[in-house]
Design an enzyme around this catalytic site. Structure first.
Site, PDB file in Angstrom:
ATOM      1  N   HIS A  53      45.204  29.471  31.186  1.00 61.89           N
ATOM      2  CA  HIS A  53      45.498  29.453  32.787  1.00 61.89           C
ATOM      3  C   HIS A  53      46.889  28.834  32.633  1.00 61.89           C
ATOM      4  CE1 HIS A  53      40.990  29.514  33.042  1.00 61.89           C
ATOM      5  NE2 HIS A  53      41.237  30.363  33.489  1.00 61.89           N
ATOM      6  N   GLY A 105      45.383  37.515  32.628  1.00 65.90           N
ATOM      7  CA  GLY A 105      45.430  37.357  30.997  1.00 65.90           C
ATOM      8  C   GLY A 105      44.946  38.510  30.469  1.00 65.90           C
ATOM      9  N   GLN A 106      45.758  38.986  29.264  1.00 61.10           N
ATOM     10  CA  GLN A 106      45.316  39.967  28.536  1.00 61.10           C
ATOM     11  C   GLN A 106      44.033  39.848  27.912  1.00 61.10           C
ATOM     12  OE1 GLN A 106      48.024  41.490  25.323  1.00 61.10           O
ATOM     13  NE2 GLN A 106      45.991  41.840  24.315  1.00 61.10           N
ATOM     14  N   LYS A 107      43.271  38.373  27.764  1.00 59.68           N
ATOM     15  CA  LYS A 107      42.063  38.186  27.330  1.00 59.68           C
ATOM     16  C   LYS A 107      41.248  38.997  27.984  1.00 59.68           C
ATOM     17  CE  LYS A 107      38.603  35.485  25.811  1.00 59.68           C
ATOM     18  NZ  LYS A 107      38.074  35.501  27.123  1.00 59.68           N
ATOM     19  N   ASP A 108      41.162  39.185  28.992  1.00 60.94           N
ATOM     20  CA  ASP A 108      40.109  39.817  29.772  1.00 60.94           C
ATOM     21  C   ASP A 108      40.698  41.417  29.780  1.00 60.94           C
ATOM     22  OD1 ASP A 108      38.075  38.149  30.480  1.00 60.94           O
ATOM     23  OD2 ASP A 108      39.673  36.997  31.517  1.00 60.94           O
ATOM     24  N   LEU A 129      41.294  31.406  23.904  1.00 62.33           N
ATOM     25  CA  LEU A 129      40.761  30.257  24.591  1.00 62.33           C
ATOM     26  C   LEU A 129      39.938  30.803  25.901  1.00 62.33           C
ATOM     27  CD1 LEU A 129      44.025  27.870  25.429  1.00 62.33           C
ATOM     28  CD2 LEU A 129      42.157  27.774  23.644  1.00 62.33           C
TER      29      LEU A 129
HETATM   30  O1  PAF Z   1      39.193  35.983  35.448  1.00 56.09           O
HETATM   31  C1  PAF Z   1      38.470  35.502  36.038  1.00 56.09           C
HETATM   32  O2  PAF Z   1      38.831  33.858  36.088  1.00 56.09           O
HETATM   33  C2  PAF Z   1      37.831  35.969  37.171  1.00 56.09           C
HETATM   34  O3  PAF Z   1      37.025  36.957  36.908  1.00 56.09           O
HETATM   35  C3  PAF Z   1      38.730  36.366  38.475  1.00 56.09           C
HETATM   36  C4  PAF Z   1      39.821  37.435  38.122  1.00 56.09           C
HETATM   37  C5  PAF Z   1      39.324  35.064  39.028  1.00 56.09           C
HETATM   38  C6  PAF Z   1      37.905  36.710  39.700  1.00 56.09           C
HETATM   39  O4  PAF Z   1      36.739  35.880  39.979  1.00 56.09           O
END
Ligand code: PAF
Length: 293
Positions: free
Chosen positions: A47, A157-160, A194
């Site tokens: 983050h 993030g690219q992680k998701d 992470l």
């Molecule tokens: O990736 C996250 O932390 C969450 O899915 C998000 C994008 C903040 C939505 O709640």
């Protein structure tokens, strides 16, 4: 301000929609670009890198912290999801965020709330198969946050990988006037991506969790050397996960970067995606791989 004081500073927080909107409008009036980093808190270096990327591009940066109930299934970890607000505010301040938006559940979902946003198709595959209501919750809350925080840029993030693909499609198709940026995954030195959920892992599970990044490395090396048997590499990624103690894979595949459909013939870029339960904790990881030639 001394380095010590800077480290201890908590980013200012607002809880209402009016207050966050006013802050955005005031920043824009000052001629500043506004960057937005939506999060669920329990912030880590991943983050932090999003906030720093936002700060490099924008004069005013807002981070939202909201543990979004609609993206959790009833059996998932909503109740135990970590909520270390002061530590999060400290990280936000140190990374350069100017403001934290921390709305209550009733601000986002007032009683009787019944409007949801769904990106059909992309939300039902991969993660969507294992978490059928998850992306509906994500797109609904992100769409609402974008109305509340009318920023110029939003950072994910690219992680998701699947999440950012779905959000970018939603932004394009709903003509939401915000530009999205996708930042690289931050990893531990041994390769573990992470995640706020890594805190749930026991010592042994933490070691087994490395199977996810290892299976991606396996795919990366095979494809970078010109390998083109996509099914073979899927099988090898799966086998590596399956044979690791404490790991139960959900999927290991190679997909098209935009449609997220399995690739079977030569393309320029593929995304290797893996998801697995490690003990009780579900983890995901991915790698975007440019194919040689
Ligand atoms: O990736 C996250 O932390 C969450 O899915 C998000 C994008 C903040 C939505 O709640």
């Amino acid at each position: 301000m001394s380095e010590e004081a800077r480290k201890d500073r908590l980013a200012p927080v607002v809880e209402t929609v009016d207050a966050v909107r006013e802050a955005v409008i005031a920043a824009k009036r000052r001629g500043l670009r506004v960057g937005f980093v939506p999060t669920m808190g329990a912030l880590h270096a991943g983050h932090r890198s999003l906030i720093e990327a936002a700060k490099r591009e924008c004069g005013f940066v807002i981070t939202s912290i909201f543990v979004n109930p609609t993206q959790f299934a009833p059996h998932e970890d909503l109740a135990k999801y970590p909520r270390p607000l002061d530590a999060d505010r400290r990280l936000c301040a140190a990374a350069g965020a100017d403001l934290v938006f921390h709305p209550g559940v009733e601000t986002i979902y007032p009683s009787g709330f019944s409007t949801f946003v769904t990106v059909e198709g992309l939300s039902n595959i991969l993660e969507g198969k294992f978490r059928p209501t998850h992306f509906r919750g994500v797109t609904t809350v992100v769409c609402k946050l974008f109305q509340m925080v009318p920023a110029d840029f939003a950072f994910f993030g690219q992680k998701d990988y699947q999440q950012q693909t779905i959000i970018r499609k939603m932004v394009a198709e709903l003509n939401i006037p915000i530009r999205t940026r996708v930042c690289p995954t931050v990893r531990e030195p041994d390769g573990l991506a992470l995640s706020s959920r890594n805190v749930y892992l026991s010592h042994d599970e933490r070691r087994s969790a490395l199977a996810l990044s290892r299976s991606l490395t396996l795919a990366h090396e095979y494809l970078a050397q010109g390998g083109s048997d996509f099914d073979l590499i899927r099988q090898r990624m799966w086998a590596l996960l399956k044979e690791t103690p404490l790991v139960e894979p959900d999927y290991a595949t190679l997909v098209d970067p935009d449609t997220l459909e399995d690739v079977s013939t030569a393309v320029h870029t593929v995304v290797a995606l893996v998801a697995a339960r490690v003990g009780q904790t579900r983890l995901i990881d991915n790698d975007v791989i440019d194919l040689p030639g």
